[in-house]
Motif scaffolding. Sequence first.
Motif, PDB file in Angstrom:
ATOM      1  N   LEU A   1       0.830  -1.210   0.000  1.00 20.30           N
ATOM      2  CA  LEU A   1       0.000   0.000   0.000  1.00 20.30           C
ATOM      3  C   LEU A   1       0.864   1.260   0.000  1.00 20.30           C
ATOM      4  O   LEU A   1       0.570   2.222  -0.715  1.00 20.30           O
ATOM      5  N   GLU A   2       1.924   1.244   0.781  1.00 21.25           N
ATOM      6  CA  GLU A   2       2.838   2.392   0.806  1.00 21.25           C
ATOM      7  C   GLU A   2       3.519   2.571  -0.547  1.00 21.25           C
ATOM      8  O   GLU A   2       3.689   3.697  -1.028  1.00 21.25           O
ATOM      9  N   ARG A   3       3.882   1.457  -1.157  1.00 26.59           N
ATOM     10  CA  ARG A   3       4.505   1.525  -2.480  1.00 26.59           C
ATOM     11  C   ARG A   3       3.522   2.056  -3.520  1.00 26.59           C
ATOM     12  O   ARG A   3       3.884   2.880  -4.362  1.00 26.59           O
ATOM     13  N   LEU A   4       2.283   1.603  -3.452  1.00 25.81           N
ATOM     14  CA  LEU A   4       1.259   2.102  -4.368  1.00 25.81           C
ATOM     15  C   LEU A   4       1.088   3.607  -4.197  1.00 25.81           C
ATOM     16  O   LEU A   4       1.021   4.345  -5.179  1.00 25.81           O
ATOM     17  N   LEU A   5       1.040   4.074  -2.963  1.00 29.61           N
ATOM     18  CA  LEU A   5       0.895   5.504  -2.708  1.00 29.61           C
ATOM     19  C   LEU A   5       2.063   6.283  -3.298  1.00 29.61           C
ATOM     20  O   LEU A   5       1.871   7.273  -4.003  1.00 29.61           O
ATOM     21  N   GLU A   6       3.271   5.840  -3.032  1.00 30.27           N
ATOM     22  CA  GLU A   6       4.458   6.555  -3.537  1.00 30.27           C
ATOM     23  C   GLU A   6       4.545   6.504  -5.061  1.00 30.27           C
ATOM     24  O   GLU A   6       4.868   7.506  -5.700  1.00 30.27           O
TER      25      GLU A   6
END
Length: 70
Positions: free
Chosen positions: A12-17
């Motif tokens: 999820l953090e990777r998707l956001l970034e």
Amino acid sequence: KRRPDEREQFELERLLEDTKREFESNPEQARRFNSVGQSAPNPNLDPIHLAAWSSVSRALLNLNESFTRN
């Protein structure tokens, strides 16, 4: 309702970034993305962050766990 495990949190953090970076490189794409829907986006919100967080929200709402079944 449950919290994401470590792997899910990472994704999820990777998707956001990733989506934030994509919208930063093309602000017009963020504007178009935010214009979809029944209401106009809040003009006080950063359109790039709004589009990136909306992408994450969409991913979460499309999980099978998000659907209510009888």
